[in-house]
Design an enzyme around this catalytic site. Structure first.
Site, PDB file in Angstrom:
ATOM      1  N   ASP A  67       0.814  -1.215   0.000  1.00  0.00           N
ATOM      2  CA  ASP A  67       0.000   0.000   0.000  1.00  0.00           C
ATOM      3  C   ASP A  67       0.851   1.270   0.000  1.00  0.00           C
ATOM      4  O   ASP A  67       2.079   1.215   0.170  1.00  0.00           O
ATOM      5  CB  ASP A  67      -0.950   0.000   1.210  1.00  0.00           C
ATOM      6  CG  ASP A  67      -0.243  -0.359   2.523  1.00  0.00           C
ATOM      7  OD1 ASP A  67       1.000  -0.404   2.551  1.00  0.00           O
ATOM      8  OD2 ASP A  67      -0.951  -0.592   3.510  1.00  0.00           O
ATOM      9  N   ASN A 135      -7.381  -2.332  14.488  1.00  0.00           N
ATOM     10  CA  ASN A 135      -8.780  -2.650  14.175  1.00  0.00           C
ATOM     11  C   ASN A 135      -8.896  -3.838  13.214  1.00  0.00           C
ATOM     12  O   ASN A 135      -9.944  -4.081  12.641  1.00  0.00           O
ATOM     13  CB  ASN A 135      -9.496  -1.428  13.600  1.00  0.00           C
ATOM     14  CG  ASN A 135      -8.897  -0.959  12.270  1.00  0.00           C
ATOM     15  OD1 ASN A 135      -7.955  -1.569  11.762  1.00  0.00           O
ATOM     16  ND2 ASN A 135      -9.434   0.106  11.716  1.00  0.00           N
ATOM     17  N   HIS A 137      -7.171  -4.253  10.403  1.00  0.00           N
ATOM     18  CA  HIS A 137      -6.928  -3.997   8.979  1.00  0.00           C
ATOM     19  C   HIS A 137      -5.641  -4.671   8.510  1.00  0.00           C
ATOM     20  O   HIS A 137      -4.692  -4.831   9.270  1.00  0.00           O
ATOM     21  CB  HIS A 137      -6.988  -2.500   8.632  1.00  0.00           C
ATOM     22  CG  HIS A 137      -5.836  -1.667   9.058  1.00  0.00           C
ATOM     23  ND1 HIS A 137      -5.951  -0.626   9.955  1.00  0.00           N
ATOM     24  CD2 HIS A 137      -4.525  -1.665   8.682  1.00  0.00           C
ATOM     25  CE1 HIS A 137      -4.778  -0.050  10.106  1.00  0.00           C
ATOM     26  NE2 HIS A 137      -3.886  -0.655   9.347  1.00  0.00           N
ATOM     27  N   GLU A 142      -9.664  -1.527   5.487  1.00  0.00           N
ATOM     28  CA  GLU A 142     -10.310  -1.194   6.741  1.00  0.00           C
ATOM     29  C   GLU A 142     -11.537  -2.087   6.957  1.00  0.00           C
ATOM     30  O   GLU A 142     -12.016  -2.730   6.016  1.00  0.00           O
ATOM     31  CB  GLU A 142     -10.747   0.282   6.699  1.00  0.00           C
ATOM     32  CG  GLU A 142      -9.587   1.269   6.596  1.00  0.00           C
ATOM     33  CD  GLU A 142      -8.881   1.522   7.929  1.00  0.00           C
ATOM     34  OE1 GLU A 142      -8.911   0.639   8.815  1.00  0.00           O
ATOM     35  OE2 GLU A 142      -8.292   2.604   8.074  1.00  0.00           O
TER      36      GLU A 142
END
Ligand code: GLP
Length: 238
Positions: A67, A135, A137, A142
């Site tokens: 990414d 979280n 990800h 996400e």
């Protein structure tokens, strides 16, 4: 899924690097999926050591990163391209043209689709290294990202921006969007190595163990992969 419970960050870094070193020794033209974040830094240090001390060559290795932040140029100190150069690529003999990181500048949608095309035109990723966001990800996928997603532009959640703000001077400077390999893109790799370390990942690891096929916790998708190796350090376990 194979879970390796290790004691320390150092042990995790060494063990994961050993797997990569073995693979690259046997397949000098391997394609490696690289990840950013603090977690893989120790692994990259071990790979640099393997290169410098044992002559491990990356001459023919190809790299695809997961990414990149939208809006950051390759030389921006917080860009993932800059991270990869300084943490790994500048210290080994990998050929610059063989390291792919999504471009953060230019048209992000077009970049996402051409990055996906480049991945699909390649022989595929042999080993994908992954960290995990608090979280759940992976890359920058996400919670809520469909499992059949390909490389795409994502709007970062406030919690991810806050977690990554430690690398920037202010929260406002943290980009709001990123280009990330999708979950399906990541799952196409032949092997996945997920690194989980640090007491701040305890709840994340518990959730990882508890969830299955839950788009609310993207890393749960990894459990469907036939060749997933998870390293978890003592401080990340309850
Ligand atoms: C970022 C990256 C992820 C990484 C995550 C966790 O959001 N896009 O690839 O896994 O941070 O980073 P850290 O290893 O610093 O906890």
């Amino acid at each position: 899924m194979n879970i390796q419970e290790v004691h320390s960050y150092e042990e995790m870094s060494r063990e994961a690097a050993y797997i990569l070193e073995q693979h690259i020794s046997q397949h000098p033209d391997a394609t490696i999926g690289f990840a950013t974040g603090s977690t893989p830094i120790g692994l990259y240090q071990e790979l640099i050591r393997a290169h410098q001390e044992r002559g491990l060559s990356f001459q023919s290795v190809k790299g695809f990163n997961l990414d990149e932040y939208v809006g950051l140029s390759p030389d921006h100190p917080q860009s993932y391209r800059h991270f990869m150069q300084t943490q790994l690529f500048d210290h080994i003999d990998i050929q610059p043209g063989k390291t792919k990181v999504p471009a953060g500048t230019g048209n992000a949608e077009e970049e996402a689709s051409s990055y996906e095309d480049a991945l699909q035109a390649s022989d595929g990723v042999d080993i994908q290294i992954l960290g995990i966001g608090e979280n759940g990800h992976i890359g920058f996928n996400e919670p809520g990202t469909p499992f059949d997603s390909l490389t795409h532009v994502v709007e970062l959640t406030e919690s991810t921006r806050a977690a990554n703000a430690r690398f920037f001077d202010t929260l406002e400077e943290v980009p709001t969007h990123a280009v990330t390999m999708g979950i399906e893109t990541i799952l196409r790799a032949k092997q996945l190595i997920l690194l989980i370390s640090g007491s701040h990942k305890k709840v994340t690891y518990e959730q990882f163990l508890r969830t299955q096929d839950d788009p609310g916790f993207p890393a749960s998708a990894l459990k469907n992969h036939p060749n997933l190796l998870v390293f978890v350090t003592e401080d990340a376990r309850s």
